[in-house]
Design a protein around this motif. Structure first.
Motif, PDB file in Angstrom:
ATOM      1  N   PHE A 174      -7.677  10.300  25.636  1.00 52.87           N
ATOM      2  CA  PHE A 174      -7.595  11.461  26.524  1.00 52.87           C
ATOM      3  C   PHE A 174      -7.839  10.999  27.956  1.00 52.87           C
ATOM      4  O   PHE A 174      -8.328   9.893  28.194  1.00 52.87           O
ATOM      5  CB  PHE A 174      -8.601  12.554  26.115  1.00 52.87           C
ATOM      6  N   VAL A 175      -7.444  11.841  28.904  1.00 50.33           N
ATOM      7  CA  VAL A 175      -7.704  11.531  30.322  1.00 50.33           C
ATOM      8  C   VAL A 175      -8.470  12.688  30.952  1.00 50.33           C
ATOM      9  O   VAL A 175      -8.394  13.829  30.480  1.00 50.33           O
ATOM     10  CB  VAL A 175      -6.410  11.303  31.140  1.00 50.33           C
ATOM     11  N   TYR A 176      -9.217  12.360  31.994  1.00 55.45           N
ATOM     12  CA  TYR A 176      -9.777  13.433  32.827  1.00 55.45           C
ATOM     13  C   TYR A 176      -9.692  13.016  34.288  1.00 55.45           C
ATOM     14  O   TYR A 176      -9.780  11.836  34.625  1.00 55.45           O
ATOM     15  CB  TYR A 176     -11.202  13.805  32.401  1.00 55.45           C
ATOM     16  N   SER A 177      -9.458  14.021  35.136  1.00 52.17           N
ATOM     17  CA  SER A 177      -9.297  13.764  36.565  1.00 52.17           C
ATOM     18  C   SER A 177     -10.544  14.247  37.296  1.00 52.17           C
ATOM     19  O   SER A 177     -11.316  15.056  36.784  1.00 52.17           O
ATOM     20  CB  SER A 177      -8.067  14.500  37.094  1.00 52.17           C
ATOM     21  N   SER A 178     -10.712  13.759  38.521  1.00 51.67           N
ATOM     22  CA  SER A 178     -11.914  14.118  39.269  1.00 51.67           C
ATOM     23  C   SER A 178     -11.573  14.632  40.653  1.00 51.67           C
ATOM     24  O   SER A 178     -10.440  14.485  41.141  1.00 51.67           O
ATOM     25  CB  SER A 178     -12.841  12.901  39.386  1.00 51.67           C
TER      26      SER A 178
END
Length: 448
Positions: free
Chosen positions: A243-247
């Motif tokens: 999975f990816v997460y952005s900031s």
């Protein structure tokens, strides 16, 4: 150029439908807050600030006619969330639907996840077109009969009735987020999903409501040391462990759940070095990523920041493979956009079914499409002025400075209260849904 579309062919986009009231007086509860097609594209769900979910269904019979792929009509409407009050923190919890995600269909019923700031719900949407008749111990109106009066045994039968669509909450996933939920994403394993708030990401099993696993936690021991927050998160479409997460700092972290139970140490970090010539007071705000979406193929991901859309190859972390300017002409207006809070608007983005075109929204009810093959782009407007079915949308142009041509719109005359934050693209056809405040516009390509 007629328009950006699929497969390198120019597409002429036509008006198809508009849903919602015409009034200029918009009730806060009617503002659309999320738009999502299901995996077949037959159903289209919207959520609003009033906590309602409205599902539209594509008419089947028109699919046979080549001229018009069926219109979308209301299929089901239900109240997903109600306003609540957190007595411990003396906080009101809004009913606004932040995100809707459809689950892959396994049987005749459809399932979707909807969330407000704190609580996620799993809804089952099912059809009933038959009803049982001829009970032994019950009258037709529902009253119970005296068993002593029953002298013969009847076999109940199913009789046809008008179609009823029922929405029922099957699971409620609550009390797992201290901060506001900004994302939910279902996993390709069909069993789990993630939910993300400003500082944490949780992994849930669809059958288990009383516990979730915390897989990312970026909360510092001392909150005064907080420098970034999570803005969006999504599971990979094929790889169930990724999975990816952005900031808010403009970085995207890709995590592998096989590496460790707590994915605080990312596998890959996608970040583009900042151009020193563009450095300004607003640099950090406009670099914050408002949306991240994997391509259907799983090879690429797209991120949206305030001024641009970037396409990243998962195999290359140091810079995006493509960058598209959405409204570069606003760079000179950042000061006034900061003062009216528009600079904090969270625009979403989406892929077409073949990953060849991307779409995102802008101001003045404009939305933009970028063809990845031809590198051409187009600006279109969602407006009631072109609301005759099959009216071809005219491309719009914004004049940044200098002398304005006849068809161009001046930057100073753009309406920043009219904005398209939420868009969705049919997974198989060139049909798009675009939300403007309280209206949902549906456009499709012109069929000759």
């Amino acid at each position: 150029m007629a328009g950006a579309g699929g497969g390198g062919n120019d597409i002429q986009w036509c008006f198809s439908q508009v849903k919602g009231a015409v009034d200029d007086d918009v009730a806060e509860a009617d503002i659309i807050s999320t738009v999502e097609f299901n995996h077949s594209g037959e159903l289209l769900a919207t959520g609003d600030k009033g906590g309602r979910v409205v599902i539209f269904q594509q008419e089947q019979e028109n699919k046979i006619q080549s001229l018009s792929r069926g219109e979308y009509n209301v299929y089901s409407t239900f109240q997903s969330h109600e306003p609540e009050f957190d007595y411990l923190k003396s906080l009101e919890i809004e009913e606004k639907i932040n995100k809707i995600r459809w689950l892959p269909q396994k049987n005749a019923a459809q399932f979707l996840l909807s969330t407000n700031d704190k609580t996620i719900k799993l809804w089952k949407i099912s059809e009933r077109d038959k009803r049982p008749e001829g009970y032994n111990l019950k009258e037709e109106d529902g009253r119970y009969r005296d068993p002593s009066t029953v002298t013969t045994l009847r076999v109940p039968v199913l009789r046809p009735m008008d179609l009823m669509v029922e929405a029922s909450p099957r699971r409620i996933f609550a009390n797992a987020h201290t901060y506001h939920i900004n994302s939910i994403s279902s996993n390709s394993d069909y069993e789990t999903y993630l939910s993300a708030d400003d500082l944490r990401i949780n992994l849930w099993h669809l059958e288990i409501t009383d516990r979730s696993f915390n897989i990312v936690d970026i909360k510092p021991a001392n909150m005064e040391e907080l420098t970034e927050v999570i803005t969006a998160a999504e599971f990979h479409p094929n790889s169930c462990n990724t999975f990816v997460y952005s900031s808010s700092k403009g970085t995207i972290r890709l995590c592998d759940m096989r590496a460790s139970a707590l994915c605080d140490r990312h596998s890959k970090l996608f970040e583009e070095p900042e151009d020193p010539s563009n450095r300004s007071f607003f640099s950090e705000i406009i670099s914050s990523i408002s949306d991240v979406k994997f391509s259907h193929s799983g090879r690429y991901m797209m991120t949206r920041d305030y001024l641009s859309v970037k396409i990243w190859d998962l195999n290359m972390e140091n810079r995006p493979v493509e960058t598209y300017q959405v409204h570069e002409y606003l760079r000179s207006k950042l000061c006034s956009l900061y003062e009216n809070d528009c600079i904090f608007d969270k625009f979403e983005c989406c892929w077409n079914g073949s990953d060849s075109v991307v779409m995102t929204g802008s101001y003045n009810n404009f939305f933009r499409m970028f063809d990845r093959n031809t590198k051409r782009d187009i600006t279109l407007e969602a407006s009631r002025e072109n609301n005759k079915p099959r009216t071809v949308l005219k491309p719009r142009k914004v004049c940044a400075s200098g002398k304005r041509k006849k068809d161009e719109i001046s930057v100073d005359s753009l309406d920043f209260n009219k904005k398209i934050l939420h868009t969705a693209w049919h997974p198989k056809e060139n049909i798009i849904a675009v939300a403007t405040t309280n209206n949902l516009y549906i456009f499709q390509d012109k069929v000759n």
